[in-house]
Write an enzyme that holds these catalytic residues in place. Structure first.
Site, PDB file in Angstrom:
ATOM      1  N   HIS A 140       0.782  -1.244   0.000  1.00 55.90           N
ATOM      2  CA  HIS A 140       0.000   0.000   0.000  1.00 55.90           C
ATOM      3  C   HIS A 140       0.814   1.295   0.000  1.00 55.90           C
ATOM      4  O   HIS A 140       0.312   2.337   0.406  1.00 55.90           O
ATOM      5  CB  HIS A 140      -0.954   0.037   1.210  1.00 55.90           C
ATOM      6  CG  HIS A 140      -2.070  -0.964   1.166  1.00 55.90           C
ATOM      7  ND1 HIS A 140      -1.855  -2.303   1.008  1.00 55.90           N
ATOM      8  CD2 HIS A 140      -3.416  -0.815   1.287  1.00 55.90           C
ATOM      9  CE1 HIS A 140      -3.009  -2.945   1.030  1.00 55.90           C
ATOM     10  NE2 HIS A 140      -3.976  -2.063   1.193  1.00 55.90           N
ATOM     11  N   GLY A 191      -0.750  -2.370  -5.562  1.00 62.11           N
ATOM     12  CA  GLY A 191      -1.756  -3.415  -5.419  1.00 62.11           C
ATOM     13  C   GLY A 191      -3.106  -2.856  -5.020  1.00 62.11           C
ATOM     14  O   GLY A 191      -4.143  -3.418  -5.377  1.00 62.11           O
ATOM     15  N   HIS A 192      -3.112  -1.756  -4.282  1.00 61.32           N
ATOM     16  CA  HIS A 192      -4.375  -1.091  -3.906  1.00 61.32           C
ATOM     17  C   HIS A 192      -4.424   0.254  -4.617  1.00 61.32           C
ATOM     18  O   HIS A 192      -3.755   1.199  -4.253  1.00 61.32           O
ATOM     19  CB  HIS A 192      -4.450  -0.885  -2.392  1.00 61.32           C
ATOM     20  CG  HIS A 192      -5.828  -0.543  -1.903  1.00 61.32           C
ATOM     21  ND1 HIS A 192      -6.639   0.413  -2.514  1.00 61.32           N
ATOM     22  CD2 HIS A 192      -6.563  -1.025  -0.860  1.00 61.32           C
ATOM     23  CE1 HIS A 192      -7.784   0.492  -1.874  1.00 61.32           C
ATOM     24  NE2 HIS A 192      -7.768  -0.373  -0.869  1.00 61.32           N
ATOM     25  N   HIS A 266     -11.521  -7.089  -4.977  1.00 61.71           N
ATOM     26  CA  HIS A 266     -11.760  -6.203  -3.842  1.00 61.71           C
ATOM     27  C   HIS A 266     -12.544  -4.982  -4.314  1.00 61.71           C
ATOM     28  O   HIS A 266     -12.123  -4.266  -5.225  1.00 61.71           O
ATOM     29  CB  HIS A 266     -10.404  -5.794  -3.268  1.00 61.71           C
ATOM     30  CG  HIS A 266     -10.446  -5.033  -1.998  1.00 61.71           C
ATOM     31  ND1 HIS A 266     -10.619  -3.667  -1.969  1.00 61.71           N
ATOM     32  CD2 HIS A 266     -10.312  -5.426  -0.707  1.00 61.71           C
ATOM     33  CE1 HIS A 266     -10.579  -3.257  -0.702  1.00 61.71           C
ATOM     34  NE2 HIS A 266     -10.400  -4.301   0.080  1.00 61.71           N
ATOM     35  N   GLU A 318     -13.656  -8.917   0.804  1.00 65.96           N
ATOM     36  CA  GLU A 318     -14.181  -7.550   0.830  1.00 65.96           C
ATOM     37  C   GLU A 318     -14.616  -7.122  -0.571  1.00 65.96           C
ATOM     38  O   GLU A 318     -14.417  -5.989  -0.982  1.00 65.96           O
ATOM     39  CB  GLU A 318     -13.127  -6.573   1.377  1.00 65.96           C
ATOM     40  CG  GLU A 318     -12.776  -6.815   2.830  1.00 65.96           C
ATOM     41  CD  GLU A 318     -11.882  -5.736   3.397  1.00 65.96           C
ATOM     42  OE1 GLU A 318     -12.253  -5.139   4.420  1.00 65.96           O
ATOM     43  OE2 GLU A 318     -10.811  -5.478   2.822  1.00 65.96           O
ATOM     44  N   GLU A 334     -19.217  -2.771   1.999  1.00 67.91           N
ATOM     45  CA  GLU A 334     -18.399  -1.851   2.786  1.00 67.91           C
ATOM     46  C   GLU A 334     -18.738  -0.393   2.471  1.00 67.91           C
ATOM     47  O   GLU A 334     -18.936  -0.023   1.312  1.00 67.91           O
ATOM     48  CB  GLU A 334     -16.922  -2.124   2.496  1.00 67.91           C
ATOM     49  CG  GLU A 334     -15.967  -1.310   3.341  1.00 67.91           C
ATOM     50  CD  GLU A 334     -14.506  -1.588   3.003  1.00 67.91           C
ATOM     51  OE1 GLU A 334     -13.661  -0.739   3.336  1.00 67.91           O
ATOM     52  OE2 GLU A 334     -14.219  -2.642   2.404  1.00 67.91           O
ATOM     53  N   CYS A 336     -16.825   2.101   2.432  1.00 63.43           N
ATOM     54  CA  CYS A 336     -15.814   2.634   1.501  1.00 63.43           C
ATOM     55  C   CYS A 336     -16.116   2.264   0.056  1.00 63.43           C
ATOM     56  O   CYS A 336     -15.803   3.028  -0.854  1.00 63.43           O
ATOM     57  CB  CYS A 336     -14.422   2.113   1.864  1.00 63.43           C
ATOM     58  SG  CYS A 336     -13.604   3.005   3.199  1.00 63.43           S
ATOM     59  N   CYS A 402     -10.654   2.692   7.797  1.00 60.28           N
ATOM     60  CA  CYS A 402     -10.715   3.406   6.522  1.00 60.28           C
ATOM     61  C   CYS A 402     -12.065   4.081   6.300  1.00 60.28           C
ATOM     62  O   CYS A 402     -12.139   5.145   5.673  1.00 60.28           O
ATOM     63  CB  CYS A 402     -10.412   2.456   5.369  1.00 60.28           C
ATOM     64  SG  CYS A 402     -11.412   0.949   5.367  1.00 60.28           S
ATOM     65  N   CYS A 403     -13.154   3.475   6.805  1.00 62.21           N
ATOM     66  CA  CYS A 403     -14.496   3.965   6.482  1.00 62.21           C
ATOM     67  C   CYS A 403     -14.874   5.282   7.167  1.00 62.21           C
ATOM     68  O   CYS A 403     -15.477   6.146   6.518  1.00 62.21           O
ATOM     69  CB  CYS A 403     -15.538   2.894   6.791  1.00 62.21           C
ATOM     70  SG  CYS A 403     -15.398   1.418   5.748  1.00 62.21           S
TER      71      CYS A 403
END
Length: 640
Positions: A140, A191-192, A266, A318, A334, A336, A402-403
């Protein structure tokens, strides 16, 4: 889309240029009163400031390393970034010198933390300094950089302070040297996904095209062969077959982005990638990216999306599973991910207004994302089921938080999603009490005042304020659900059928100060039935009014919500204003209710339960679990 639509370039207005009242004003006040400071307090409690403070020893590993080889502590920069972004937008609405000083202190820490070459990441500078750029697939690094870039843009726009913006420009300049196909460069990507859309924001605020080019590079490179993640793992001495989820679909890196036709993996990563792709499609007028995104959009919205705009039904990844697999009580959905869907939908409007994107943006905003924040701004949902037996409740914090800042930054920046401008056109995508200061590329400056009690009432009025008359088009979305909508300009009714394009009515004329546009969107209660392939909703019906999904709760209806049966022909609903839920409009309907008290002791019997006439109260889904705890249900039984 038509070619003419594709040739247009719409960009969102800056957050400080829109002042909100009404519905969204109340939510922004909750963030200003509670959430912005709460986010910062809980980041401090988690130890995040110690991680970036070079004046203190490194805290080391606070959250243990997980089987996938990392820890959520690696993402702390992103949590601080989103919290600073929320603070920035809250400061514009309500000055708070104490909170601003705390944000400035964090920014000062980041300035001291930054390496001379521009690199900036708390984990890889303070905990694992020898692991920089060794595992982009899992760790990340670029994701964290992206969130700090977004924070930098927001803080600059809201306060005029450039320090964080300059820090992140230095970091982006360093990335340009590091990534690419040149000798000694890394031909990889994160990757994210997230940095892609952040670089576009950085480019737009600085005017530097080089940041667009880097974003485009990351998008174009993704999923190409030989595969970067495989080569990276081999170089790093890792087993190339041993990794999280064991498929590159998890990070949408299984194919080049233009070849992808199914939404996989994801959910949040997918939404951030598609958002970046849509931005680059707008900036470069890239029809190949737009075509790929249109295919992915249809795949998501016709086969893989909850009625709430929630996406990603599975907790295990997720993210996405099979087509039409939309369980209600175990729905992950989620917060997010719905925030990300709002991001993507808004960016799909960059090449021209089209209600198939704006309608979903609104649906995901009100029903998928907004439930993640309580009305007082102090507690949060991470996952959003559409059915609860009474054990699902909001929480104060999360090991992967994160949310909370994601929904908070969306709420405080919602004005930039409502309006967009091109050379000679203003598009209104979302309705809500607001005043927007808009500058078109042709030089015209317009203040547009929107007066409404939407979404509780469908009457919307616009009044123009201009220093001198100007010609431009005002395009207003007519939602697909708004049967019988009407529109007038200065009292003269317009024929929507002759001026509608892609679900928007375009009013192209010479405008003067004081011109008034009146739009009426009927908020008729409407039943919603799922595709028969969605087995979890068989024999069930959901209710919507305007953009809002409704649900039943124990608070209003007692227990055994599954005993409620809606008649095939909906009865007239009585509307009730709930003072304890932000003056929300609840709906009281005559229903039948299966008797559970006189069933007897058998678990099964040959006769169905008897029914009695009853009244059921439905409340907006985004407000559930804000009162007494209890059951909740969106999809109720439908009479045959």
């Amino acid at each position: 889309m038509t070619k003419a639509s594709n040739d247009r370039q719409f960009r969102p207005v800056a957050v400080p240029d829109v002042e909100l009242g009404g519905f969204w004003g109340k939510w922004q006040d909750a963030v200003c009163n509670s959430t912005a400071e709460t986010l910062l307090d809980r980041c401090v409690e988690a130890g995040m400031l110690k991680a970036i403070d070079v004046g203190q020893p490194s805290p080391g590993v606070v959250i243990p390393i997980q089987p996938w080889g990392g820890t959520t502590q690696m993402f702390w920069d992103s949590d601080l970034g989103k919290s600073i972004e929320t603070i920035a937008y809250s400061l514009y609405r309500r000055p708070n010198p104490k909170l601003e000083a705390r944000a400035d202190e964090i920014i000062d820490m980041y300035e001291k933390l930054q390496d001379e070459d521009g690199y900036l990441n708390a984990w890889f500078q303070r905990v694992e300094p020898n692991r920089r750029w060794t595992n982009l697939r899992d760790h990340h690094e670029l994701y964290c950089a992206g969130h700090l870039m977004e924070a930098a843009v927001a803080y600059y726009q809201a306060t005029g302070k450039r320090k964080l913006l300059d820090i992140m420009c230095r970091y982006a300049d360093y990335m340009i040297k590091i990534f690419g196909h040149g000798e000694g460069q890394i031909s990889g990507y994160c990757g994210h996904e997230e940095v892609e859309l952040a670089l576009v924001k950085l480019a737009r605020v600085t005017g530097e095209k080089k940041y667009l080019e880097l974003s485009k590079y990351f998008i174009d490179e993704r999923g190409t062969e030989p595969h970067f993640f495989t080569a990276e793992a081999s170089r790093d001495g890792r087993d190339v077959s041993e990794y999280h989820q064991k498929t590159y679909e998890y990070a949408q890196a299984h194919q080049p982005v233009r070849a992808q036709t199914k939404v996989v993996g994801h959910a949040v990563r997918a939404m951030y990638l598609y958002s970046g792709m849509a931005d680059i499609a707008t900036e470069y007028k890239d029809d190949s990216l737009t075509a790929a995104l249109e295919t992915l959009w249809d795949d998501l919205t016709t086969k893989q999306m909850y009625i709430t705009g929630g996406i990603g039904p599975a907790a295990s990844n997720e993210g996405f599973t099979d087509y039409f697999d939309l369980p209600n009580d175990t729905a992950y959905a989620e917060t997010c991910a719905s925030v990300g869907l709002v991001f993507w939908a808004s960016r799909m409007l960059g090449r021209g207004p089209d209600r198939r994107y704006a309608d979903i943006m609104e649906q995901a905003l009100y029903n998928g994302a907004l439930p993640g924040l309580s009305t007082d701004g102090k507690t949060f949902f991470y996952d959003n089921p559409l059915e609860s037996a009474g054990k699902h409740h909001r929480w104060k914090w999360h090991h992967c938080p994160c949310c909370p800042p994601n929904i908070a930054r969306l709420v405080t920046s919602i004005g930039s999603y409502m309006y967009a401008v091109s050379d000679n056109e203003i598009a209104v995508h979302l309705y809500g009490e607001s005043t927007a200061r808009l500058k078109l590329a042709n030089g015209a400056e317009v203040e547009l005042e929107q007066t409404t009690n939407y979404p509780w009432d469908g009457a919307v009025a616009f009044t123009t304020r201009l220093e001198k008359p100007a010609r431009f088009a005002l395009s207003l979305r007519i939602p697909d659900w708004a049967d019988g909508a009407t529109l007038s300009v200065n009292g003269e009714m317009l024929d929507l059928n002759t001026s509608m394009r892609d679900g928007y009515v375009s009013i192209d004329r010479d405008w003067a100060a004081g011109d008034r546009v009146a739009l009426y969107l009927p908020l008729a209660l409407r039943p919603q039935y799922a595709n028969p392939k969605v087995r979890q909703d068989a024999g069930r019906v959901a209710l919507m009014r305007g953009p809002l999904v409704y649900c039943v709760e124990t608070t209003d209806n007692g227990e055994d919500l599954n005993a409620i049966v809606l008649p095939r022909e909906l009865p007239a609903a009585e509307t009730v204003v709930l003072k304890d839920l932000n003056d929300a409009v609840a709906l009281d309907l005559k229903v039948e209710r299966e008797e559970t008290s006189n069933w007897g002791t058998p678990l099964y019997r040959k006769a169905p339960a008897e029914r009695q006439v009853a009244t059921a109260r439905f409340v907006p889904y985004h407000l559930w679990d804000n009162r007494a705890p209890g059951e909740m249900l969106v999809w109720v039984q439908s009479d045959k």
